[in-house]
Write an enzyme that holds these catalytic residues in place. Structure first.
Site, PDB file in Angstrom:
ATOM      1  N   SER A   1       4.644  60.244  58.936  1.00  0.00           N
ATOM      2  CA  SER A   1       5.605  59.242  58.515  1.00  0.00           C
ATOM      3  C   SER A   1       5.768  59.188  56.991  1.00  0.00           C
ATOM      4  O   SER A   1       6.716  58.599  56.498  1.00  0.00           O
ATOM      5  CB  SER A   1       5.186  57.858  59.034  1.00  0.00           C
ATOM      6  OG  SER A   1       4.010  57.441  58.407  1.00  0.00           O
TER       7      SER A   1
ATOM      8  N   LYS B   1       2.792  53.393  55.169  1.00  0.00           N
ATOM      9  CA  LYS B   1       4.188  53.067  54.859  1.00  0.00           C
ATOM     10  C   LYS B   1       4.299  52.621  53.403  1.00  0.00           C
ATOM     11  O   LYS B   1       3.336  52.144  52.812  1.00  0.00           O
ATOM     12  CB  LYS B   1       4.689  51.919  55.756  1.00  0.00           C
ATOM     13  CG  LYS B   1       4.838  52.260  57.239  1.00  0.00           C
ATOM     14  CD  LYS B   1       6.107  53.054  57.510  1.00  0.00           C
ATOM     15  CE  LYS B   1       6.271  53.290  59.009  1.00  0.00           C
ATOM     16  NZ  LYS B   1       5.148  54.046  59.597  1.00  0.00           N
TER      17      LYS B   1
END
Lengths: 196, 196
Positions: free
Chosen positions: B117, B154
């Site tokens: 990610s 993130k």
DNA sequence: TATTATACTGAACTTTGGTTCAGTTTCAAG
DNA sequence: CTTGAAACTGAACCAAAGTTCAGTATAATA
């Protein structure tokens, strides 16, 4: 068993001391550190620490901390397992990044990357590479090489025509050394530091 | 001045000893290490090492190595300057990766990345991140966060609607916490190790 | 040439490290 | 309750660390 601090708590105190001072406390200092009144209590603690692998003796019998004690970072598996709670933190062993990343300290250097020729391999400008000199590169190793009086990072490759240096960036082409090829060293690790 | 080993050579010997043993040699050991016959020679050498910043005294007067001596990696600027020759290697100061990368050792953990990610930020699966707990994340920091019972990496962002977690991968979408948001820590460094 | 600073030898001395021994406290298991 | 193991106190002891002092050898400088 007399009421006393648990061994992990003492290990934590020793770790903090070693980080501050870069040495183990002496007998006198441990008396204060652990609240002992007898040197023999320190002697016994050291025996327990030795059995637990936090300190070790060399050939001459001198005590020194092991990587388990002198390390800085706590080891953790994958994040999925959740983060350890403060209570169990002392039970987690530590690791020294130096010992983790560097095999031959006398031959390892830090370099700052200032090109984007390896960006598709996840090596960005500003990153730091740990370079080990004096080791023969193997195919697929990333090497620091001097081509036409300029030093760059490239993949090291070999084929029928000889040595080839491949970038990890579609903008650049592979290079074949014409006359000479100087390999500065092999990249053993990449480090990116955020903030400050 | 009697003919003797130069100070940088002695520093090199001390560095090697400290790497092996994780401690400074004692007076007796230094006699052998440097070829002295008098303890006072060791005493004098330590005074010189202290002036040169390789060892330092704490408040109680106890000697301990500094980062300059206890470090592992040699510092180098950019590659363009060329690699140092073996002769000048001893003159280059060293740095400890632990001290370079870690501000709060008691709150720093190592994690292995197992998702993609953040791949566009140069964080690949298998990379290692150094995570600092207990620090409030600032916008643009990379955080380890728990969303829907799953931990991921993130970017941390804030806007009018509140906290937002952005991936660095076009395949994934930004996330807004519905009920709760758990921040495990802030990513302070990324490490990629090649080989072994 | 004499002078001076530096690096050492060698000896003396105090403090701390490291170990051993005898006895005490605490807790857990039988 | 007794027994036993483990962790301690306290004292003794020798070896090594750490410091000081007086003197010597070497090399650069006035």
């Amino acid at each position: 068993m007399p009421r006393t601090l648990l061994l992990p708590v003492k290990v934590k105190l020793l770790r903090e001391f070693f980080r501050r001072e870069r040495r183990l406390p002496g007998y006198r200092e441990m008396l204060g550190l652990f609240g002992y009144r007898s040197k023999n209590a320190v002697f016994g603690l050291l025996r327990r620490l030795e059995r637990a692998g936090y300190v070790a003796r060399n050939a001459a019998g001198k005590l020194a901390p092991t990587g388990k004690l002198a390390g800085t970072v706590r080891l953790l598996g994958f994040v999925q397992a959740g983060f350890p709670s403060p209570a169990e933190e002392e039970l987690v062993d530590t690791l020294s990044l130096d010992e983790f990343l560097i095999r031959r300290p006398e031959a390892t250097f830090m370099l700052t990357v200032n090109g984007d020729s390896m960006i598709e391999a996840g090596i960005h400008p500003g990153d730091i590479v740990l370079v080990e000199r004096g080791t023969a590169p193997r195919p697929n190793d990333i090497v620091v090489a001097q081509v036409d009086d300029e030093w760059t990072l490239k993949y090291y490759a070999k084929d029928r025509q000889g040595v080839r240096l491949d970038p990890a960036n579609a903008k650049y082409r592979s290079i074949r050394p014409k006359r000479s090829l100087t390999i500065g060293g092999v990249v053993r690790a990449v480090i990116r530091k955020y903030g400050s």
